[in-house]
Every structure is written in structure tokens, then in C-alpha cells.
Design an enzyme around this catalytic site. Sequence first.
Site, PDB file in Angstrom:
ATOM      1  N   ILE A  30      11.701   2.431  -1.296  1.00 19.74           N
ATOM      2  CA  ILE A  30      11.859   2.291   0.002  1.00 19.74           C
ATOM      3  C   ILE A  30      10.177   2.847   0.203  1.00 19.74           C
ATOM      4  O   ILE A  30       9.892   3.720  -0.209  1.00 19.74           O
ATOM      5  CB  ILE A  30      12.563   2.137   0.651  1.00 19.74           C
ATOM      6  CG1 ILE A  30      12.491   3.471   1.024  1.00 19.74           C
ATOM      7  CG2 ILE A  30      13.574   1.508   0.505  1.00 19.74           C
ATOM      8  CD1 ILE A  30      13.932   4.184   2.466  1.00 19.74           C
ATOM      9  N   CYS A  45       2.763  -7.462   1.802  1.00 13.88           N
ATOM     10  CA  CYS A  45       3.334  -8.620   1.236  1.00 13.88           C
ATOM     11  C   CYS A  45       3.352  -9.969   1.435  1.00 13.88           C
ATOM     12  O   CYS A  45       4.345 -11.110   1.363  1.00 13.88           O
ATOM     13  CB  CYS A  45       5.190  -8.414   2.201  1.00 13.88           C
ATOM     14  SG  CYS A  45       5.213  -6.254   2.113  1.00 13.88           S
ATOM     15  N   TYR A  55       1.548  -1.267  -0.081  1.00 18.76           N
ATOM     16  CA  TYR A  55       0.214  -0.113  -0.069  1.00 18.76           C
ATOM     17  C   TYR A  55       0.684   1.111   0.040  1.00 18.76           C
ATOM     18  O   TYR A  55       2.178   1.176   0.291  1.00 18.76           O
ATOM     19  CB  TYR A  55      -0.511  -0.004   0.964  1.00 18.76           C
ATOM     20  CG  TYR A  55      -1.414   1.329   2.012  1.00 18.76           C
ATOM     21  CD1 TYR A  55      -2.537   1.604   0.487  1.00 18.76           C
ATOM     22  CD2 TYR A  55      -1.133   1.906   2.675  1.00 18.76           C
ATOM     23  CE1 TYR A  55      -3.024   3.154   1.014  1.00 18.76           C
ATOM     24  CE2 TYR A  55      -1.376   3.437   2.786  1.00 18.76           C
ATOM     25  CZ  TYR A  55      -1.984   3.756   1.972  1.00 18.76           C
ATOM     26  OH  TYR A  55      -3.070   5.110   2.244  1.00 18.76           O
TER      27      TYR A  55
END
Length: 228
Positions: free
Chosen positions: A170, A187, A82
Amino acid sequence: MFPMTPGNPVEWRIASGLVPYQEALAAMEARAEAIAAGEAPELIWLLEHPPLYTAGTSAKAGDLLDNRFPVHEVGRGGQYTYHGPGQRIAYVMLDLRRRKQDVRAFVCALEAWIINTLAAFNVTGERREGRVGVWVQRPDKPRGLDGKMAEDKIAALGIRVRRWVTFHGISLNVEPDLSHFRGIVPCGIAEQHYGVTSLVDLGLPVTMPDVDIALRQAFEAQFGDTTD
């Protein structure tokens, strides 16, 4: 450490407002191509996106629980993630030919960058075998059925490398709406004692500019100097 070749400073850019995902993706891919061609310097691009989900190359259809936000299929590694307001995205466009042509070492360097950034706020971020990203222990939450301590993910990472130039990067949870993560299995990790957290959720009144300063300082220590 993942140092650069001397004399090649990294550009550092911070976007204002929420950047549409497809717009960011196109800009990032164009910049990566320019870096590979020797026409542009390396770039760290900090931004926020409107609420959305991304599906990496390992995403499983069953992990999309509620497509309440747009879903973007992307070429980076990983599963569903997300992105949204209150989350600091750092797109990392580095030329590994000038550093170290080792993708695994690069991923480890990104994790170290996040961990060192969190340390600036006295947060202990940790790696976990088999669980990509950076995690924090939550002794205040119920343990798992196997007795293991609860842990929450505070940062995710996913990269792609083309012609030895990296892109994607990231994401660090500063103050996002954590309920937005419920639309996916983040994940691919579904165990109840593994959740998602943020700096503010941990009780730290941290602002995005605070995080940007910490990110830059930790980046320069890990990867080398940057320039505006």
C-alpha cells in the site's frame, strides 16, 4: 480480520532515507522467497522512495502523460502509480498459508487497514466499486458533470502473490508533492472530479512518525501482533 497462526509474530521495519526502487524490489522479492521457504518471518517494511512512477500489469501507455520521473514496470496488479517523498509505502510480506488463502479477502483486509489508519486522524476513508484504493469525499470541490460529489484518492494498493506469499502493498499520501501525480492518469481514473489528496492537503498537520504509529496499531488489530 486476517489473523496469523499463533506463535508467528510479524517483523516490523522502518527504513531511513529514500530507498531506491530497484533496491527495494530486490530486497522484497528475496524476503518473500525466504518466507515461502520457511527461512524468515513475515515482514512489514515501511519506507519512502525518490520520485518515480510504477506501471502495473494493467497499465495503459496513454496514461503516462509526462515521464518526468523514472518509470518502473512491475509485476503487481493495477495501473500507473506515483511514489515519492512524503508518501508512506508499506510493503507487506505475509504468508497466506498461515492465514487465509484468499487473495480477494486479503485485498479487502488491506483496504480496511488503510481505512482504520485514517480513522485515527478523523478522516473517513471509503472503498469505491471499480476504483481501487481508498477515497475521501471532497464537498469543497466542484461536483462532476453528472452531479456526483468530488472525491480524492488518498491511498493506493497493489499486490503480487507468489507461492502464497504476498509482496508489494500500500501507499498512503501523508505530505507528497501532489503536482507529481500530474505526470500520469493515476490508476487510470481520468474524471475531473476524481483527484488525489494527502493528509496534509486535508489540513491535518500529520508527521510520518504519527502515521507509522497509526499504521502499526491498525495493522495489529487487523492482522495480529508484530515484533521489532
